[in-house]
Scaffold this active site. Sequence first.
Site, PDB file in Angstrom:
ATOM      1  N   TRP A  11     -30.804  12.325   2.403  1.00 48.56           N
ATOM      2  CA  TRP A  11     -31.731  13.583   1.234  1.00 48.56           C
ATOM      3  C   TRP A  11     -31.274  13.125  -0.483  1.00 48.56           C
ATOM      4  O   TRP A  11     -30.614  13.643  -0.710  1.00 48.56           O
ATOM      5  CB  TRP A  11     -30.029  14.206   2.057  1.00 48.56           C
ATOM      6  CG  TRP A  11     -29.557  14.637   3.463  1.00 48.56           C
ATOM      7  CD1 TRP A  11     -29.975  15.461   3.347  1.00 48.56           C
ATOM      8  CD2 TRP A  11     -28.152  13.837   3.688  1.00 48.56           C
ATOM      9  NE1 TRP A  11     -29.055  15.256   5.291  1.00 48.56           N
ATOM     10  CE2 TRP A  11     -28.493  13.839   5.405  1.00 48.56           C
ATOM     11  CE3 TRP A  11     -27.359  12.690   4.184  1.00 48.56           C
ATOM     12  CZ2 TRP A  11     -27.826  13.155   6.386  1.00 48.56           C
ATOM     13  CZ3 TRP A  11     -26.812  12.305   4.540  1.00 48.56           C
ATOM     14  CH2 TRP A  11     -26.659  12.193   5.995  1.00 48.56           C
ATOM     15  N   HIS A  27     -28.141  20.208   3.484  1.00 50.60           N
ATOM     16  CA  HIS A  27     -28.145  20.348   5.471  1.00 50.60           C
ATOM     17  C   HIS A  27     -26.517  21.325   5.430  1.00 50.60           C
ATOM     18  O   HIS A  27     -26.059  22.045   4.029  1.00 50.60           O
ATOM     19  CB  HIS A  27     -27.749  19.238   5.767  1.00 50.60           C
ATOM     20  CG  HIS A  27     -26.844  18.434   5.524  1.00 50.60           C
ATOM     21  ND1 HIS A  27     -25.933  17.343   5.990  1.00 50.60           N
ATOM     22  CD2 HIS A  27     -25.927  18.383   3.747  1.00 50.60           C
ATOM     23  CE1 HIS A  27     -25.659  16.670   5.099  1.00 50.60           C
ATOM     24  NE2 HIS A  27     -25.201  17.245   4.382  1.00 50.60           N
ATOM     25  N   ARG A  30     -34.778  19.989  -0.204  1.00 53.36           N
ATOM     26  CA  ARG A  30     -34.700  19.129  -0.553  1.00 53.36           C
ATOM     27  C   ARG A  30     -35.841  18.515  -0.760  1.00 53.36           C
ATOM     28  O   ARG A  30     -37.420  19.044  -1.271  1.00 53.36           O
ATOM     29  CB  ARG A  30     -34.935  17.534   0.877  1.00 53.36           C
ATOM     30  CG  ARG A  30     -33.788  18.347   2.114  1.00 53.36           C
ATOM     31  CD  ARG A  30     -33.978  17.569   3.365  1.00 53.36           C
ATOM     32  NE  ARG A  30     -33.086  17.537   3.937  1.00 53.36           N
ATOM     33  CZ  ARG A  30     -32.560  17.183   4.925  1.00 53.36           C
ATOM     34  NH1 ARG A  30     -33.170  15.979   5.806  1.00 53.36           N
ATOM     35  NH2 ARG A  30     -31.397  17.552   6.073  1.00 53.36           N
ATOM     36  N   GLN A  78     -32.127  25.480   8.614  1.00 50.84           N
ATOM     37  CA  GLN A  78     -31.361  24.899   9.140  1.00 50.84           C
ATOM     38  C   GLN A  78     -29.888  25.477  10.288  1.00 50.84           C
ATOM     39  O   GLN A  78     -29.182  26.504   9.775  1.00 50.84           O
ATOM     40  CB  GLN A  78     -30.163  23.439   8.991  1.00 50.84           C
ATOM     41  CG  GLN A  78     -31.807  22.219   8.495  1.00 50.84           C
ATOM     42  CD  GLN A  78     -29.909  20.780   8.190  1.00 50.84           C
ATOM     43  OE1 GLN A  78     -28.985  21.502   8.327  1.00 50.84           O
ATOM     44  NE2 GLN A  78     -30.513  20.292   8.004  1.00 50.84           N
ATOM     45  N   VAL A 110     -20.548  11.177  11.970  1.00 52.55           N
ATOM     46  CA  VAL A 110     -20.731  11.123  13.227  1.00 52.55           C
ATOM     47  C   VAL A 110     -19.703   9.759  13.517  1.00 52.55           C
ATOM     48  O   VAL A 110     -20.908   9.370  13.068  1.00 52.55           O
ATOM     49  CB  VAL A 110     -21.398  11.970  13.736  1.00 52.55           C
ATOM     50  CG1 VAL A 110     -21.626  13.319  13.716  1.00 52.55           C
ATOM     51  CG2 VAL A 110     -22.705  11.620  13.130  1.00 52.55           C
ATOM     52  N   ALA A 166     -20.635  17.777  16.768  1.00 50.35           N
ATOM     53  CA  ALA A 166     -21.659  18.918  15.376  1.00 50.35           C
ATOM     54  C   ALA A 166     -22.810  18.199  15.420  1.00 50.35           C
ATOM     55  O   ALA A 166     -23.557  17.235  16.096  1.00 50.35           O
ATOM     56  CB  ALA A 166     -21.424  18.258  14.165  1.00 50.35           C
TER      57      ALA A 166
HETATM   58  C1  YSA Z   1     -25.742  15.546  12.100  1.00 50.38           C
HETATM   59  C2  YSA Z   1     -24.614  14.851  12.482  1.00 50.38           C
HETATM   60  C3  YSA Z   1     -24.243  16.094  12.393  1.00 50.38           C
HETATM   61  O1  YSA Z   1     -22.118  15.830  13.174  1.00 50.38           O
HETATM   62  C4  YSA Z   1     -24.243  17.432  12.255  1.00 50.38           C
HETATM   63  C5  YSA Z   1     -25.523  17.495  11.135  1.00 50.38           C
HETATM   64  C6  YSA Z   1     -26.310  16.363  11.403  1.00 50.38           C
HETATM   65  C7  YSA Z   1     -27.956  16.525  10.799  1.00 50.38           C
HETATM   66  C8  YSA Z   1     -27.594  16.077   9.126  1.00 50.38           C
HETATM   67  N1  YSA Z   1     -26.339  17.097   8.841  1.00 50.38           N
HETATM   68  C9  YSA Z   1     -28.739  16.332   9.038  1.00 50.38           C
HETATM   69  O2  YSA Z   1     -29.526  16.971   7.632  1.00 50.38           O
HETATM   70  N2  YSA Z   1     -29.590  15.737   9.642  1.00 50.38           N
HETATM   71  S1  YSA Z   1     -31.422  15.596   9.122  1.00 50.38           S
HETATM   72  O3  YSA Z   1     -31.409  15.493   8.114  1.00 50.38           O
HETATM   73  O4  YSA Z   1     -32.795  14.452   9.846  1.00 50.38           O
HETATM   74  O5  YSA Z   1     -31.763  16.408   9.487  1.00 50.38           O
HETATM   75  C10 YSA Z   1     -32.031  17.792  11.099  1.00 50.38           C
HETATM   76  C11 YSA Z   1     -32.670  18.594  11.544  1.00 50.38           C
HETATM   77  O6  YSA Z   1     -33.600  19.312  10.256  1.00 50.38           O
HETATM   78  C12 YSA Z   1     -33.880  17.651  11.697  1.00 50.38           C
HETATM   79  O7  YSA Z   1     -33.938  16.913  12.328  1.00 50.38           O
HETATM   80  C13 YSA Z   1     -35.470  18.556  11.490  1.00 50.38           C
HETATM   81  O8  YSA Z   1     -35.223  19.064  11.572  1.00 50.38           O
HETATM   82  C14 YSA Z   1     -34.875  18.867   9.921  1.00 50.38           C
HETATM   83  N3  YSA Z   1     -35.361  18.710   9.136  1.00 50.38           N
HETATM   84  C15 YSA Z   1     -34.406  17.845   8.212  1.00 50.38           C
HETATM   85  N4  YSA Z   1     -34.929  17.804   6.822  1.00 50.38           N
HETATM   86  C16 YSA Z   1     -36.629  18.611   7.275  1.00 50.38           C
HETATM   87  C17 YSA Z   1     -36.570  19.361   8.299  1.00 50.38           C
HETATM   88  N5  YSA Z   1     -38.016  20.518   8.441  1.00 50.38           N
HETATM   89  C18 YSA Z   1     -38.054  20.091   8.149  1.00 50.38           C
HETATM   90  N6  YSA Z   1     -38.586  19.659   6.508  1.00 50.38           N
HETATM   91  C19 YSA Z   1     -37.612  18.896   6.203  1.00 50.38           C
HETATM   92  N7  YSA Z   1     -37.892  18.402   4.947  1.00 50.38           N
END
Ligand code: YSA
Length: 362
Positions: free
Chosen positions: A171, A191, A217, A231, A274, A330
Amino acid sequence: MAGATTHRLLRMSDRDALARVAAIVDEARASLATAEDEAALEAWRTRVLGRSGALTRVLRGIGSLDAEDRRAVGQAANAAKETLEGALEARRMALEHAALEHHATAPLDVTLPGRPRRPGHLHPVTRTLRDILDIFGRMGFAAIEGPEVELDDYNFGRLRIPEHHPARDMWDTFWIDEEVDGRTPLLLRTHTSPMQIRYLDRHAPPVRIVVPGRCYRYEATDATHEWMMQQVEVLAVDEGVSLADLKGTLQEFARQMFGPERRVLLRNSYFPFVEPGVELAVDCFNCPGDDPRCPVCRGSGWLEIMGAGMVHPEIVSASGYDAERYTGFAAGMGVERIAMLKYGVEDIRTFYANDLRFLRQF
Ligand code: YSA
């Protein structure tokens, strides 16, 4: 002044007076043609036809002329007055007409129908967000919101990502150089997961919530990454919640969101908060699934839409609940990615480019 004029007129011959009227008319017409606005027209009227105007002064002096001269000069001056009043009105109308033509490309046609007003509609990302919340709402999840400016502790620390933990690299963060109530460090949340902690700190299980919100981000943008995205966090904590519940919930969500034909993939993943962790992907709409130049899937055939997993027991117990008794799942999903899949948009950046030609298609 008026007296001096009268004195001059007294000594005027008939011919002189008529010539003077003609000169006034000539000069007035010429200067009227150069008046370009209402103020200039009014100044002209005062100077020529006003109470001390040139022509009015001639008319006033008539009384002191010989009876014969009086008739001829009077007729000429009155005719001149009428002519100039008409000229003033004509000039005023010409200016008004020119102003109207300036504003409309065509002359004003009052019989034309009015301009239609285009009804507005929701942004595709907003529609997608509402669809997501509706689906989870029907499954019994309540929607709540949280702060976009967040403390490091909620965004990382309490999610088992301490300072210098390598998982922080997942992140890239916008940091904020300010304090709130002396508490630092602050950041723009990366997030919606910090709301898991905030909510569990204040609400005992059973918990079933969804948390929509903007996340930020500090990363380079491309067809599937924006620096700001939305999100929706999903959190369910109760007695006996299992991985099967997570799988079933996500499958049902995907079926309602994308339809039964769409293929979804649940695969292993890692997040410090998780255990175990998974991610959900949906099949690419943009290529057959093997084109390495495809901006959506880069040849993998899948677009990842969310991370998920079973809430780590340490998170449950840190909020004060018995982790042996209460378990939870989650997930955090990207709304723009889901909108891409739903509407067949191959570049996420078009959503926020504010190009009406793009937005009007939805
Ligand atoms: C994981 C486990 C949990 O128990 C709860 C939540 C999570 C998700 C975690 N907080 C998270 O942010 N994971 S992630 O970095 O992979 O992002 C989740 C989703 O947000 C991605 O699958 C994507 O759909 C979206 N995302 C992430 N970065 C992005 C984005 N969409 C657009 N632009 C970006 N830069």
